[in-house]
Scaffold this active site. Structure first.
Site, PDB file in Angstrom:
ATOM      1  N   ARG A  51      54.873  37.184  33.880  1.00 24.30           N
ATOM      2  CA  ARG A  51      54.179  35.975  34.346  1.00 24.30           C
ATOM      3  C   ARG A  51      52.708  36.238  34.650  1.00 24.30           C
ATOM      4  NH1 ARG A  51      57.526  33.194  38.105  1.00 24.30           N
ATOM      5  NH2 ARG A  51      59.394  34.062  37.186  1.00 24.30           N
ATOM      6  N   THR A  52      52.397  37.396  35.205  1.00 26.63           N
ATOM      7  CA  THR A  52      50.984  37.688  35.477  1.00 26.63           C
ATOM      8  C   THR A  52      50.201  37.828  34.172  1.00 26.63           C
ATOM      9  OG1 THR A  52      51.634  38.840  37.495  1.00 26.63           O
ATOM     10  CG2 THR A  52      49.428  39.275  36.683  1.00 26.63           C
ATOM     11  N   LYS A  80      51.595  60.051  26.018  1.00 30.79           N
ATOM     12  CA  LYS A  80      50.856  61.083  25.295  1.00 30.79           C
ATOM     13  C   LYS A  80      49.978  61.886  26.250  1.00 30.79           C
ATOM     14  CE  LYS A  80      50.652  58.440  21.021  1.00 30.79           C
ATOM     15  NZ  LYS A  80      50.032  57.104  20.946  1.00 30.79           N
ATOM     16  N   ARG A 101      47.430  46.203  34.935  1.00 26.78           N
ATOM     17  CA  ARG A 101      48.555  46.333  35.860  1.00 26.78           C
ATOM     18  C   ARG A 101      49.099  47.745  35.727  1.00 26.78           C
ATOM     19  NH1 ARG A 101      51.609  42.266  38.784  1.00 26.78           N
ATOM     20  NH2 ARG A 101      53.628  43.138  39.337  1.00 26.78           N
TER      21      ARG A 101
END
Ligand SMILES: [Zn+2]
Lengths: 306, 137
Positions: A51-52, A80, A101
């Site tokens: 949703r963000t 990696k 995020r």
């Protein structure tokens, strides 16, 4: 070049500019439809938060910009062994602004220090989530027409709820505020949040375990999830959870112009029957998040402000 | 090592009693190839009791570390048996790579090449916070 890690980095006049811009976007969306033409937003998500991410992407599209979406940044770079700093430098080469995020606290700060473009913190673990707070603030403003002289009730998990801490910090800057902290004993607001903002600014507050008692006096009610895993045992959870569920019956006790908010997703702390109540503003809050993200993108890209 | 008379070295004096060992650790004196004496619970007119560290080597100590452990400590630099310099010690505004963030959710816990930086946020109560996650030191 400027980033946003924590909402308190915004001065009250910048916050007011964002609110003013968001309100203008709501009234005149066509005016903004091409404002970010040719600009690219990278959504760099090291943990899923659909949703963000959607809110940021919708915001950029509505400004006429483009989106580079990295939904699984953890798999593509961290595995990696690439550092957040390097990832931020690389993505800066492609995008004009980054929304990031990350599950680790302080990750967005590291990215902002290393990126050549503005970084918006779209949540760094339990630390900050400034655009959620911007959504909350716009919702209060649209419904109350002001940030001062309000009695704001915060209910549920006040201990771990970062959106609660951040909202308290942001609202503590305004005059004649009053906070009512409604939670079980186990989930009371941490002392440092109280001393940092409420007590330091001499803001009156009440602590209570009863939502019913608090309700009649509130102008704003901010509900949060009371999560099972926050309790030591199942009995305490079951005993307490119902007292923090908002129902149509409890709503009868509230002012006719109460503004009910929730950062969503909800589990059961607001019964679905309350959704029909005109005082329920939590879905409006979601759109407000998009409008404030639009205003913030415009500010950080230097389209508005200065 | 004659701990009373250092020819060339540093004496950290007036350390709050009990903090000598912490200072020894944070200054990494363990890895120093020279004689070092920690003297605990010395009678002091000013403090009642104090700790002293004497280092028999002409080294440049990080005064920020000393200031963080005890801003009231004094540092005397000795050359040829003479006191040549008294270094002033202050509570440092920033600590870089002195202490580690204890928050397991902090970005520094997974990205070890990041500097461990703490800022002084409350001088009166000597409170430092991690610049990344804001956890108190
Ligand atoms: Zn930290």
């Amino acid at each position: 070049m400027r980033s946003l890690i924590d909402v308190t980095e915004l001065s009250t006049s910048e916050l007011e500019l964002l609110v003013k811009t968001a309100l203008d976007i709501i009234d005149n969306p066509e005016k903004y439809a091409e404002m970010c033409h040719g600009k690219k937003l990278a959504t760099l998500f090291f943990e899923p938060s659909t949703r963000t991410r959607l809110s940021f992407e919708a915001a950029m599209y509505e400004l006429g910009g483009n989106v580079l979406s990295v939904t699984d940044a953890a798999a593509s770079s961290a595995s990696k062994g690439e550092s957040v700093a390097d990832t931020a430098k690389v993505v800066s080469c492609y995008a004009d602004i980054i929304a990031m995020r990350h599950p680790k606290e302080g990750a967005a700060f590291v990215a902002a220090k290393n990126a050549d473009v503005p970084v918006i913190n779209a949540g760094d673990g339990g630390h900050c989530h400034p655009t959620q707070t911007l959504a909350d603030l716009l919702t209060i403003y649209r419904n109350k027409g002001r940030f001062d002289s309000l009695t704001v009730g915060l209910c549920g998990d006040l201990k771990f709820g970062r959106t609660v801490h951040s909202l308290i910090n942001a609202l503590s800057r305004y005059a004649n505020m009053k906070f009512v902290l409604i939670s079980p004993e186990e989930l009371k607001l941490p002392r440092y949040v109280k001393t940092q903002s409420i007590k330091q600014k001499g803001i009156p507050y009440e602590q209570t375990t009863s939502l019913e008692e608090a309700l009649p006096n509130l102008d704003v009610l901010y509900m949060t999830r009371v999560q099972r895993e926050r309790f030591f045992n199942e009995e305490d959870y079951l005993r307490l959870k119902d007292s923090y569920i908002l129902t149509p019956d409890k709503m009868k006790l509230a002012k006719p112009d109460l503004c009910v908010m929730h950062p969503l997703p909800r589990v059961n702390e607001i019964s679905v029957a309350v959704d029909k109540d005109p005082r329920a503003k939590y879905f409006e809050q979601v759109s407000n998040g998009k409008y404030m993200r639009m205003a913030l993108i415009l500010m950080l890209l230097g389209v508005i402000g200065e | 090592m004659n701990i009373d008379s250092i020819k060339n070295g540093v004496v950290i004096d007036h350390i709050m009693a009990g903090k000598g060992m912490q200072l020894y650790d944070l200054l990494n004196l363990d890895s120093l190839d020279a004689s070092v004496a920690i003297i605990k619970n010395v009678q002091s007119k000013r403090l009642g009791k104090k700790d002293i560290i004497k280092i028999d080597a002409d080294i440049n100590l990080d005064t920020d570390v000393i200031g963080y452990v005890d801003p009231e400590a004094t540092v005397n630099v000795i050359k040829n048996g003479e006191l040549v310099e008294k270094k002033s010690i202050n509570l440092p505004k920033t600590l870089t790579n002195v202490i580690k963030c204890r928050n397991p959710r902090c970005i520094t816990s997974t990205e070890q090449e990041l500097d461990q930086v703490f800022n002084l946020v409350d001088e009166k109560n000597k409170i430092y916070r991690c610049i990344y996650c804001e956890t108190q030191a």
